[in-house]
Motif scaffolding. Structure first.
Motif, short mmCIF file in Angstrom:
data_model
loop_
_atom_site.label_atom_id
_atom_site.label_comp_id
_atom_site.label_asym_id
_atom_site.label_seq_id
_atom_site.Cartn_x
_atom_site.Cartn_y
_atom_site.Cartn_z
N TYR A 18 0.83 -1.20 0.00
CA TYR A 18 0.00 0.00 0.00
C TYR A 18 0.87 1.25 0.00
O TYR A 18 1.82 1.37 0.77
N CYS A 19 0.55 2.18 -0.90
CA CYS A 19 1.12 3.54 -0.88
C CYS A 19 2.61 3.58 -1.19
O CYS A 19 3.34 4.41 -0.61
N ASP A 20 3.08 2.73 -2.07
CA ASP A 20 4.45 2.87 -2.56
C ASP A 20 4.43 3.73 -3.82
O ASP A 20 3.38 3.93 -4.44
N GLU A 21 5.59 4.22 -4.23
CA GLU A 21 5.65 5.11 -5.38
C GLU A 21 5.44 4.37 -6.70
O GLU A 21 4.79 4.88 -7.60
N ARG A 22 5.98 3.14 -6.79
CA ARG A 22 5.94 2.44 -8.08
C ARG A 22 5.99 0.94 -7.83
O ARG A 22 6.73 0.46 -6.96
N PRO A 23 5.23 0.13 -8.59
CA PRO A 23 5.28 -1.33 -8.43
C PRO A 23 6.65 -1.89 -8.78
O PRO A 23 7.35 -1.38 -9.64
N TYR A 24 7.00 -2.96 -8.08
CA TYR A 24 8.28 -3.61 -8.33
C TYR A 24 8.10 -5.13 -8.28
O TYR A 24 7.13 -5.65 -7.72
N GLU A 25 9.05 -5.83 -8.85
CA GLU A 25 9.01 -7.28 -8.89
C GLU A 25 9.39 -7.87 -7.52
O GLU A 25 10.12 -7.24 -6.74
N ASP A 26 8.91 -9.07 -7.26
CA ASP A 26 9.28 -9.80 -6.04
C ASP A 26 9.20 -11.29 -6.37
O ASP A 26 8.11 -11.83 -6.57
N ASN A 27 10.36 -11.96 -6.41
CA ASN A 27 10.39 -13.37 -6.81
C ASN A 27 9.91 -14.31 -5.71
O ASN A 27 9.83 -15.53 -5.93
#
Length: 241
Positions: A18-27
């Protein structure tokens, strides 16, 4: 930091942010969901949403002056009526109130946060009139954002009591603003509003001085089986429509 919640559903590993600046990957996650992110990521499926954001960096006096004039009057009256606000107490009472409220309004009970979730991820504010809980709001602590996440109130057929409960709801939000300011949060995100900004709920959120903002909900399935399931589910929804 943004709220990061890991869980399991069946044998799938779920990551919610919630409320991060930009989506990122997580393996380490089979399914990733970003709520209220300000930027898109082309590797995710992103949906545009409208929200209302209040800048908490001005002084508390300036924040109060930024409120709608009638709202300021109602908040002052609520204090004169000795409406009591409690923070991070009476989780059981609020949870019961929320369940009853959602049932009365025909809302999904899945929207009611669990007691454990509330204790771990934010601040619960409850309002009392003569030692009786009448309303409550839960805010997620996703620093630097305080996120308006869930709210409930008693539904009364008595006009005088209903108006007083309405003032309790208003002062709850103001106390959340004061809480966020005291803990150095930079903004309060009021959650979703409609694109037209014409509903009563939209007006309620915007009258605190919040500004409309476009944000995103972004999702990504890293598991092939889950990806197939989600794709089939979307096709079925389109067919049913």
């Amino acid at each position: 930091m943004p709220c990061i919640i890991r869980s399991r559903r069946f044998f799938f590993r779920i990551l919610e942010v919630y409320c991060d600046e930009r989506p990122y990957e997580d393996n380490k996650a089979d399914y990733i969901i970003f709520y209220y992110t300000r930027r898109r990521n082309d590797k995710f499926s992103c949906r545009e949403i409208y929200t209302a954001v209040l800048d908490l960096r001005p002084s508390i006096d300036d924040l109060f002056k930024g409120l709608n004039s009638k709202l300021r009057k109602d908040i002052r009256r609520a204090y004169r009526e000795n409406i009591e606000i409690r923070v991070n107490r009476d989780y059981d009472e609020f949870h019961k109130l929320a369940v009853d409220f959602h049932k009365a309004k025909g809302l999904p009970l899945s929207l009611v946060p669990s007691i454990e979730f509330m204790k771990r991820h934010g601040y619960l504010l409850t309002a009392y009139i003569e030692n009786r809980i009448v309303a409550g709001q839960f805010y997620m602590a996703c620093y630097p954002t305080l996120l308006y996440h869930a709210a409930s109130r008693i539904i009364s057929d008595n006009p005088k009591e209903s108006q007083m409960i309405g003032r309790a709801v208003k002062v709850l939000v103001w106390e959340a603003i004061r809480l966020g300011k005291s803990k150095n949060y930079q903004e309060l995100n009021f959650g979703g509003i409609s694109k037209e900004m014409s509903s009563g709920i939209d007006f309620f959120k915007l009258r605190y001085g919040a500004k409309p903002e476009i944000q995103y909900v972004c999702k990504k399935a890293n598991n092939l089986l889950l990806n197939i399931y989600l794709h089939m589910r979307d096709l079925i929804k389109q067919y049913v429509r």
